[in-house]
Design a protein around this motif. Structure first.
Motif, short mmCIF file in Angstrom:
data_model
loop_
_atom_site.label_atom_id
_atom_site.label_comp_id
_atom_site.label_asym_id
_atom_site.label_seq_id
_atom_site.Cartn_x
_atom_site.Cartn_y
_atom_site.Cartn_z
N GLU A 19 0.83 -1.20 0.00
CA GLU A 19 0.00 0.00 0.00
C GLU A 19 0.87 1.26 0.00
N ALA A 20 1.96 1.23 0.77
CA ALA A 20 2.86 2.39 0.80
C ALA A 20 3.51 2.60 -0.56
N ARG A 21 3.85 1.52 -1.25
CA ARG A 21 4.46 1.65 -2.58
C ARG A 21 3.46 2.20 -3.59
N ILE A 22 2.21 1.78 -3.50
CA ILE A 22 1.17 2.33 -4.38
C ILE A 22 1.04 3.83 -4.12
N ALA A 23 1.09 4.24 -2.85
CA ALA A 23 1.03 5.67 -2.52
C ALA A 23 2.22 6.41 -3.14
N ASP A 24 3.41 5.82 -3.06
CA ASP A 24 4.60 6.44 -3.67
C ASP A 24 4.43 6.58 -5.18
N LEU A 25 3.94 5.51 -5.82
CA LEU A 25 3.73 5.56 -7.26
C LEU A 25 2.71 6.63 -7.65
N MET A 26 1.62 6.72 -6.88
CA MET A 26 0.59 7.70 -7.20
C MET A 26 1.07 9.14 -6.94
N ALA A 27 1.99 9.30 -6.00
CA ALA A 27 2.53 10.64 -5.72
C ALA A 27 3.33 11.18 -6.91
N LYS A 28 3.89 10.29 -7.71
CA LYS A 28 4.65 10.73 -8.88
C LYS A 28 4.05 10.22 -10.19
N ALA A 29 2.77 9.95 -10.16
CA ALA A 29 2.07 9.41 -11.34
C ALA A 29 1.98 10.45 -12.45
N PRO A 30 1.99 10.00 -13.70
CA PRO A 30 1.79 10.93 -14.80
C PRO A 30 0.38 11.52 -14.78
N GLU A 31 0.23 12.66 -15.37
CA GLU A 31 -1.09 13.31 -15.41
C GLU A 31 -2.11 12.40 -16.06
N GLY A 32 -3.28 12.31 -15.47
CA GLY A 32 -4.35 11.49 -16.00
C GLY A 32 -4.43 10.10 -15.40
N ALA A 33 -3.40 9.70 -14.64
CA ALA A 33 -3.42 8.36 -14.03
C ALA A 33 -4.44 8.34 -12.90
N ILE A 34 -5.29 7.31 -12.89
CA ILE A 34 -6.30 7.18 -11.83
C ILE A 34 -5.92 6.11 -10.82
N GLY A 35 -4.84 5.39 -11.09
CA GLY A 35 -4.39 4.34 -10.20
C GLY A 35 -3.33 3.50 -10.89
N VAL A 36 -3.01 2.39 -10.27
CA VAL A 36 -2.11 1.42 -10.88
C VAL A 36 -2.90 0.14 -11.10
N LYS A 37 -2.48 -0.61 -12.10
CA LYS A 37 -3.23 -1.81 -12.48
C LYS A 37 -2.32 -3.02 -12.49
N LEU A 38 -2.79 -4.08 -11.87
CA LEU A 38 -2.11 -5.37 -11.85
C LEU A 38 -2.75 -6.26 -12.90
N SER A 39 -1.92 -6.85 -13.73
CA SER A 39 -2.42 -7.80 -14.73
C SER A 39 -1.45 -8.97 -14.82
N THR A 40 -1.86 -10.00 -15.52
CA THR A 40 -1.03 -11.19 -15.70
C THR A 40 -0.92 -11.51 -17.19
N PRO A 41 -0.10 -10.75 -17.92
CA PRO A 41 0.05 -11.03 -19.35
C PRO A 41 0.78 -12.34 -19.59
N LYS A 42 0.56 -12.92 -20.76
CA LYS A 42 1.28 -14.13 -21.15
C LYS A 42 2.70 -13.72 -21.49
N ARG A 43 3.63 -14.25 -20.68
CA ARG A 43 5.02 -13.85 -20.86
C ARG A 43 5.90 -14.80 -20.05
N GLY A 44 7.13 -14.93 -20.44
CA GLY A 44 8.08 -15.73 -19.67
C GLY A 44 8.02 -17.20 -20.05
N CYS A 45 8.89 -17.97 -19.43
CA CYS A 45 8.99 -19.38 -19.79
C CYS A 45 7.91 -20.24 -19.13
N SER A 46 7.20 -19.72 -18.13
CA SER A 46 6.15 -20.52 -17.48
C SER A 46 4.74 -20.14 -17.94
N GLY A 47 4.58 -19.05 -18.64
CA GLY A 47 3.27 -18.73 -19.19
C GLY A 47 2.69 -17.39 -18.81
N LEU A 48 2.61 -17.05 -17.51
CA LEU A 48 2.02 -15.79 -17.07
C LEU A 48 3.03 -15.04 -16.19
#
Length: 117
Positions: A19-48
């Motif tokens: 939560e503290a890291r999200i606060a740090d990220l949002m304190a220096k977020a680019p204009e228009g950012a409403i938050g941070v998003k976690l996703s699991t793209p297909k990548r790497g040798c195991s899949g996600l």
């Protein structure tokens, strides 16, 4: 007969460090950012892989998790892979990053960058 709604448990648990890291990220977020998003793209040798990026708009099926320092969105297509997971922020002398304890992961690649479900 009245219907009562119970609060739905969070799909993802965030540690105070995350939560503290999200606060740090949002304190220096680019204009228009409403938050941070976690996703699991297909990548790497195991899949996600885990990916955290700034987001400027919420999608209809994204899970929204409010924290004291900002909003974390979880990609709607990734939520089933993440239910019950804990997201932490870990720093040591050599590296820093989000770390996930994911009960849905059945395996990881050797470097820990990707996982299978």
């Amino acid at each position: 007969m009245a219907t009562t709604l119970r609060q739905r448990p969070a799909a993802l648990i965030l540690t105070p460090n995350a939560e503290a890291r999200i606060a740090d990220l949002m304190a220096k977020a680019p204009e228009g950012a409403i938050g941070v998003k976690l996703s699991t793209p297909k990548r790497g040798c195991s899949g996600l892989a885990y990916s955290v990026d700034y987001v400027t708009e919420a999608k209809p099926f994204d899970e929204k998790i409010e924290t004291a320092g900002g909003t974390l969105y979880v990609d709607g297509g990734s939520i089933l892979y993440l239910i019950g997971s804990t997201m932490d922020w870990v720093e040591d002398d050599f590296a820093a990053g989000f770390v996930f304890a994911n009960p849905n992961a059945k395996g990881e690649c050797g470097c820990g960058e990707s996982f299978t479900v």
